[in-house]
Design a protein around this motif. Structure first.
Motif, PDB file in Angstrom:
ATOM      1  N   ARG A 122       0.826  -1.212   0.000  1.00 41.24           N
ATOM      2  CA  ARG A 122       0.000   0.000   0.000  1.00 41.24           C
ATOM      3  C   ARG A 122       0.859   1.260   0.000  1.00 41.24           C
ATOM      4  NH1 ARG A 122      -3.741  -2.894   2.669  1.00 41.24           N
ATOM      5  NH2 ARG A 122      -5.895  -2.526   2.048  1.00 41.24           N
ATOM      6  N   LYS A 135      -6.073  -0.363   8.539  1.00 39.16           N
ATOM      7  CA  LYS A 135      -5.290  -0.494   7.307  1.00 39.16           C
ATOM      8  C   LYS A 135      -4.976   0.917   6.872  1.00 39.16           C
ATOM      9  CE  LYS A 135      -7.563  -4.590   5.571  1.00 39.16           C
ATOM     10  NZ  LYS A 135      -8.343  -5.237   4.519  1.00 39.16           N
ATOM     11  N   GLN A 180     -19.676  -5.695  -2.577  1.00 38.03           N
ATOM     12  CA  GLN A 180     -18.566  -5.889  -3.488  1.00 38.03           C
ATOM     13  C   GLN A 180     -18.124  -7.343  -3.391  1.00 38.03           C
ATOM     14  OE1 GLN A 180     -15.730  -3.474  -0.530  1.00 38.03           O
ATOM     15  NE2 GLN A 180     -14.642  -3.989  -2.391  1.00 38.03           N
ATOM     16  N   LYS A 204     -17.238  -9.329   8.717  1.00 34.41           N
ATOM     17  CA  LYS A 204     -16.316  -8.292   9.193  1.00 34.41           C
ATOM     18  C   LYS A 204     -16.989  -7.574  10.336  1.00 34.41           C
ATOM     19  CE  LYS A 204     -14.183  -3.851   8.147  1.00 34.41           C
ATOM     20  NZ  LYS A 204     -13.866  -2.827   7.200  1.00 34.41           N
ATOM     21  N   ILE A 213     -12.774  -6.871   4.655  1.00 38.35           N
ATOM     22  CA  ILE A 213     -13.357  -7.244   3.365  1.00 38.35           C
ATOM     23  C   ILE A 213     -12.256  -7.731   2.431  1.00 38.35           C
ATOM     24  CG2 ILE A 213     -14.550  -6.386   1.314  1.00 38.35           C
ATOM     25  CD1 ILE A 213     -16.157  -4.542   3.191  1.00 38.35           C
ATOM     26  N   GLU A 214     -11.239  -6.918   2.257  1.00 40.91           N
ATOM     27  CA  GLU A 214     -10.104  -7.331   1.441  1.00 40.91           C
ATOM     28  C   GLU A 214      -9.251  -8.304   2.262  1.00 40.91           C
ATOM     29  OE1 GLU A 214      -9.907  -6.409  -1.614  1.00 40.91           O
ATOM     30  OE2 GLU A 214     -11.252  -4.676  -1.681  1.00 40.91           O
TER      31      GLU A 214
HETATM   32  P1  XMP Z   1     -11.485  -3.561   4.440  1.00 37.88           P
HETATM   33  O1  XMP Z   1     -10.653  -4.548   3.713  1.00 37.88           O
HETATM   34  O2  XMP Z   1     -10.700  -2.625   5.301  1.00 37.88           O
HETATM   35  O3  XMP Z   1     -12.141  -2.669   3.307  1.00 37.88           O
HETATM   36  O4  XMP Z   1     -12.636  -4.200   5.185  1.00 37.88           O
HETATM   37  C1  XMP Z   1     -13.131  -1.716   3.521  1.00 37.88           C
HETATM   38  C2  XMP Z   1     -13.391  -1.042   2.197  1.00 37.88           C
HETATM   39  O5  XMP Z   1     -12.258  -0.276   1.805  1.00 37.88           O
HETATM   40  C3  XMP Z   1     -11.727  -0.751   0.603  1.00 37.88           C
HETATM   41  N1  XMP Z   1     -10.252  -0.710   0.771  1.00 37.88           N
HETATM   42  C4  XMP Z   1      -9.481   0.271   0.270  1.00 37.88           C
HETATM   43  N2  XMP Z   1      -9.770   1.348  -0.475  1.00 37.88           N
HETATM   44  N3  XMP Z   1      -7.500   1.942  -0.495  1.00 37.88           N
HETATM   45  C5  XMP Z   1      -8.771   2.174  -0.877  1.00 37.88           C
HETATM   46  O6  XMP Z   1      -9.021   3.153  -1.570  1.00 37.88           O
HETATM   47  C6  XMP Z   1      -7.119   0.884   0.252  1.00 37.88           C
HETATM   48  O7  XMP Z   1      -5.955   0.697   0.567  1.00 37.88           O
HETATM   49  C7  XMP Z   1      -8.176   0.011   0.655  1.00 37.88           C
HETATM   50  N4  XMP Z   1      -8.215  -1.131   1.410  1.00 37.88           N
HETATM   51  C8  XMP Z   1      -9.493  -1.537   1.466  1.00 37.88           C
HETATM   52  C9  XMP Z   1     -12.277  -2.143   0.422  1.00 37.88           C
HETATM   53  O8  XMP Z   1     -12.348  -2.517  -0.942  1.00 37.88           O
HETATM   54  C10 XMP Z   1     -13.635  -2.008   1.052  1.00 37.88           C
HETATM   55  O9  XMP Z   1     -14.567  -1.416   0.172  1.00 37.88           O
END
Ligand code: XMP
Length: 525
Positions: free
Chosen positions: A301, A355, A445, A517, A522-523
């Motif tokens: 990232r 994150k 998604q 979650k 999610i990712e």
């Molecule tokens: P997570 O994985 O944290 O994702 O549950 C929550 C939402 O955020 C998106 N996501 C990101 N979007 N940069 C972004 O612009 C990132 O580094 C990033 N990491 C996760 C993910 O797709 C979900 O919609």
């Protein structure tokens, strides 16, 4: 001129519950602007924000626990309407001189509330019995003087209190969660009837206010917008274009981590709809070189974020040279950061950094632009409303979220060209089948993930294979803060799995992620 709506927010004081943001969203759904503030913010500072009303959130702790967050009674004396929820309700009862008992009896989950007065401010127009969601150990046993008890539950003799004169209200349950059947009505009754507020945070008002704000900030300077093809950056770009017209150039960086067909969609759909000035940069080699040998998600990232900014800085110089306008260098960079990103990255309430979303957390120190984040106060559904209001086509506004770092964080392991092409092919199949089955509306998604460092034995055609698994991660969510795995029909899963294992080389297994979650994100990275 009247004050901007964002200058008279409904403030949600976060007592440490995972629900504070959800409450803020529910307030927005009632068409009122709201913000979350931490309970550690001194009362004077909270009041200096000129709140139209205050909501005290739930919290994980008992009011009797060591270090339990305290409520400064000054918040209740300021003439600002207050609504206490769960912990916030108990803190309020305590601060106003009522009794909260450590009963040892826990009430958790759905329960029935008896409404004592269906004509009261909070319960007007609702049935005398309603299902509510509880999560408490302590109970209020005696209401403070001057406050009427308007509801009870089997485990709480004082489950709702109201005082129309001082405009103080509270409920023991969580009106913000779906399981509280009339929760939204109770909250709206507080806001509109109790606090007497006008539901003025509409898509049209949001656009007007945000456009005005961008105009003021940017003046006659030049800006570039980091277009990713997703909903957020597209709406941010359209909004800024509405504000400053051709002072904006949108830059779309093909970082080589895009899904199949994505670059073409941006070039066509978005430009057709908005007529923005678009520059497309093919920077795949630069990104993939920088990512070579890197497997750690946070490092990926950071690298992607850093390269992004580098590319933009160059693009900004080129934009100026290309236009022969050295007098007006690019000063601003537009990004589609949303309110949950701001809070989740620790920028809001001091919440843990889960994150580092590249558009907030991973920026390099030597950043040469001033950021314009016109959506940083908005939730996703509001961004979609704003997009529609701006005329951005449905195909973009309703698109599923896709992370800025793209497929880079959907390959568990090192990112290589070969792996990207495997993942792209699998992702396209999953998308095609979900769309064909008419399931797009049900899914928030569906990340498709390649476990590049894992191999398993299979048998394909006539021989043994030793290939990689693909993970399907379909989730249902309201705002990505929490999510559940989507129960996709088996036949659709079977079609996706059959096609992927048949059509995508090196993949011999498809697995389904059945984690909500929390605890999973999610990712996968
Ligand atoms: P997570 O994985 O944290 O994702 O549950 C929550 C939402 O955020 C998106 N996501 C990101 N979007 N940069 C972004 O612009 C990132 O580094 C990033 N990491 C996760 C993910 O797709 C979900 O919609």
């Amino acid at each position: 001129m009247t004050a901007p709506l964002t200058e008279k927010p409904v403030l949600v004081v976060d007592f440490g519950a995972q629900y504070a943001q959800l409450i803020a969203r529910r307030v927005r759904e009632a068409h009122l602007y709201s913000e979350v503030v931490p309970h550690t913010m001194p009362a004077q500072e909270i009041l200096a924000k000129n709140p139209a009303a205050i909501v005290l959130s739930g919290g994980p702790s008992s009011v009797y626990a060591d270090g339990a967050p305290e409520l400064d009674a000054a918040l209740l004396d300021a003439g600002v309407p207050v609504f206490g929820i769960c912990y916030g309700f108990q803190a309020m009862v305590g601060a106003l001189g009522g009794t909260v008992e450590h009963t040892g009896l826990r009430e958790y989950g759905a329960t029935q509330a008896q409404i004592e007065d269906t004509a009261s401010t909070l319960f007007n127009g609702q049935p005398p019995e309603q299902s509510v969601w509880m999560s408490h150990g302590d109970s209020a046993s005696k209401a403070p003087e001057g406050l009427r008890v308007t509801a009870t539950t089997p485990g709480a003799a004082v489950a709702a209190i109201e005082d129309d004169e001082r405009k103080l209200y509270g409920v023991q349950w969580h009106p913000e969660v779906m399981h509280s059947t009339f929760g939204q009505r109770v909250l709206e009754n507080f806001l509109l009837r109790g606090a007497g507020l006008e539901a003025d945070w509409t898509p049209k008002a949001m656009v007007e206010e945000l456009v005005e704000d961008v105009r003021e900030r940017v003046g006659d300077a030049r800006a570039i917008c980091a277009l990713s093809g997703g909903v957020d950056s597209s709406v941010a770009g359209a909004l800024v274009q509405r504000a400053i017209g051709d002072q904006l150039t949108c830059v779309f960086v093909d970082h080589g981590l895009l899904r199949a067909g994505e670059a073409e969609q941006v070039k066509q759909d978005f430009v057709d709809a908005t007529g923005v000035d678009l520059v497309v940069i093919d920077a795949a080699d630069q990104f993939l070189d920088a990512l070579a040998g890197v497997s750690d998600p946070e490092q990926k990232r950071k690298i992607i974020g850093r390269e992004f900014i580098r590319v933009f800085e160059q693009a900004a110089r080129d934009v100026v040279t290309d236009r022969g306008d050295e007098q007006h260098p690019v000063k601003f960079l537009v990004q589609g950061t949303l309110y949950p990103d701001v809070v989740e990255s620790g920028g809001g309430t001091g919440a843990a950094n889960i994150k580092s979303h590249h558009n907030v957390g991973g920026l390099p120190d030597d950043l040469q632009f001033t950021l314009v984040e016109p959506l940083r106060l908005l939730f996703k559904d509001e961004v979609r409303q704003v997009g529609t209001e701006l005329g951005v086509p449905d195909g973009i506004v309703q698109r599923q979220p896709f992370p800025g770092p793209g497929l880079g964080i959907r390959i568990v392991g090192e990112v290589t060209r070969e792996r990207l092409s495997i993942l792209r092919a699998a992702d396209l199949i999953a998308r095609e089948e979900l769309t064909a089955a008419g399931l797009d509306g049900e899914i928030w998604q569906c990340p498709v993930v390649l476990l590049a460092d894992v191999r398993s034995v299979g048998v394909q055609g006539d021989g043994r294979t030793y290939g990689h698994p693909i993970v399907l991660r379909p989730v249902s969510s309201e705002d990505a803060m929490t999510a559940d795995w989507t129960r996709l029909p088996y036949d659709v899963l079977a079609r996706i799995s059959g096609r992927i294992t048949n059509e995508v080389p090196d993949v011999n297994r498809v697995v389904l992620d059945v984690t909500s979650k929390p605890p999973g994100t999610i990712e996968w990275e």
